[in-house]
Scaffold this motif. Sequence first.
Motif, PDB file in Angstrom:
ATOM      1  N   LEU A   1      -3.997   3.354   1.380  1.00  0.00           N
ATOM      2  CA  LEU A   1      -3.198   3.146   0.174  1.00  0.00           C
ATOM      3  C   LEU A   1      -1.887   3.919   0.247  1.00  0.00           C
ATOM      4  N   LEU A   2      -1.900   5.066   0.919  1.00  0.00           N
ATOM      5  CA  LEU A   2      -0.696   5.886   1.085  1.00  0.00           C
ATOM      6  C   LEU A   2      -0.459   6.101   2.584  1.00  0.00           C
ATOM      7  N   PRO A   3       0.161   5.138   3.246  1.00  0.00           N
ATOM      8  CA  PRO A   3       0.302   5.214   4.705  1.00  0.00           C
ATOM      9  C   PRO A   3       1.184   6.382   5.150  1.00  0.00           C
ATOM     10  N   LYS A   4       1.022   6.763   6.392  1.00  0.00           N
ATOM     11  CA  LYS A   4       1.826   7.820   6.979  1.00  0.00           C
ATOM     12  C   LYS A   4       3.290   7.423   6.969  1.00  0.00           C
ATOM     13  N   SER A   5       4.160   8.406   6.760  1.00  0.00           N
ATOM     14  CA  SER A   5       5.622   8.237   6.760  1.00  0.00           C
ATOM     15  C   SER A   5       6.132   7.404   5.589  1.00  0.00           C
ATOM     16  N   SER A   6       5.351   7.303   4.519  1.00  0.00           N
ATOM     17  CA  SER A   6       5.796   6.558   3.334  1.00  0.00           C
ATOM     18  C   SER A   6       6.811   7.375   2.532  1.00  0.00           C
ATOM     19  N   SER A   7       7.655   6.649   1.797  1.00  0.00           N
ATOM     20  CA  SER A   7       8.530   7.260   0.800  1.00  0.00           C
ATOM     21  C   SER A   7       7.891   7.040  -0.563  1.00  0.00           C
ATOM     22  N   ILE A   8       7.547   8.140  -1.252  1.00  0.00           N
ATOM     23  CA  ILE A   8       6.692   8.064  -2.431  1.00  0.00           C
ATOM     24  C   ILE A   8       7.380   8.708  -3.630  1.00  0.00           C
ATOM     25  N   LEU A   9       7.407   7.973  -4.742  1.00  0.00           N
ATOM     26  CA  LEU A   9       7.896   8.502  -6.012  1.00  0.00           C
ATOM     27  C   LEU A   9       6.697   8.844  -6.877  1.00  0.00           C
ATOM     28  N   ILE A  10       6.589  10.106  -7.303  1.00  0.00           N
ATOM     29  CA  ILE A  10       5.455  10.563  -8.107  1.00  0.00           C
ATOM     30  C   ILE A  10       5.872  10.643  -9.572  1.00  0.00           C
ATOM     31  N   GLY A  11       5.188   9.901 -10.429  1.00  0.00           N
ATOM     32  CA  GLY A  11       5.446   9.995 -11.858  1.00  0.00           C
ATOM     33  C   GLY A  11       4.801  11.256 -12.417  1.00  0.00           C
TER      34      GLY A  11
END
Length: 319
Positions: free
Chosen positions: A18-28
């Motif tokens: 669900l959260l792959p390596k090297s992802s760009s993630i925005l956390i609410g």
Amino acid sequence: MISKILKTKLNKVLRSQLLPKSSSILIGVSGGQDSLCLAQLLIFAQVKWDWKLAIAHCDHKWRKDSTDNALHVKKLCSDWGLPFLLRTTETNLNSEAVARNWRYQMLTEMAIEANCQIVITGHTASDRAETLLYNLARGSGTDGLQSLGWQRTLSSGIQLIRPLLDISRHETGEFCQELNLPVWLDSTNQILSYKRNRIREELIPYLREHFNPNVEKALAQTAELLSADVNYLELQANQFWHTHEPKINRVDLLQQHLAIQRRATHQFLSYYLPRAPDFNDVQRFLQLLTAPGRSQSSPFAEGWRGEVEHPFIYLRRKH
């Protein structure tokens, strides 16, 4: 330790891709215990998984201290060394539903601004249980009862992920206490005129005391089971209509189980009508499966009607 338990559960989510390596993630991040727990868990794992993280906050202007709340989250981002993005409403968000829609719209905008392909929120198993009860009381079908799934699409190229759905609110609270995280207490959580607050503060404790001490876990598991059922039925129902023309083959659909008939009809009407169809809309359309040729349904929203031209039912708008 509690942190080790939560890290183990998060690792299970990570292994599911669900959260792959090297992802760009925005956390609410609201500043509450669930979102702080989520942010801290991802910061722990950031280097190992090579993530690019950013924090988003939405100010609903519902409380006098909402600006201070936003500044509190901004300071946390400075301490964490993470980018901070903020949206503040310019209109009156006069209901929970309106606020939720605005919040997801803003999270989508901020994800695009931060060049993130994943938005994650701190919804927990407790939220999932409360949502199931809320939708059950409103007469929802299986779609509403399984809501708050692990992921859904926000817009093209942007996925919403909820990594904490195996974790209870009690666990996130203990995690924050263990790490002495500065939780911002939201006073609106105590206002019982908000239906979800009443479910959290009155109904869940009652069910826990009188029916099942693990009621939140049980309800969250029910939602998980329903989610798989809904996904399967959605795939099966999708075969009976197409987007290139507003028609559905009633001969083929009539041979299906009522569950597939209802779901295919709901998908079909949802695609073409200006608002989501309700149970009565679906039932009126299904009456045309066995109606004589040239029969029409009573009107749906904005003048749309179903019309029988055997073997099809067409959806047409009367001007």
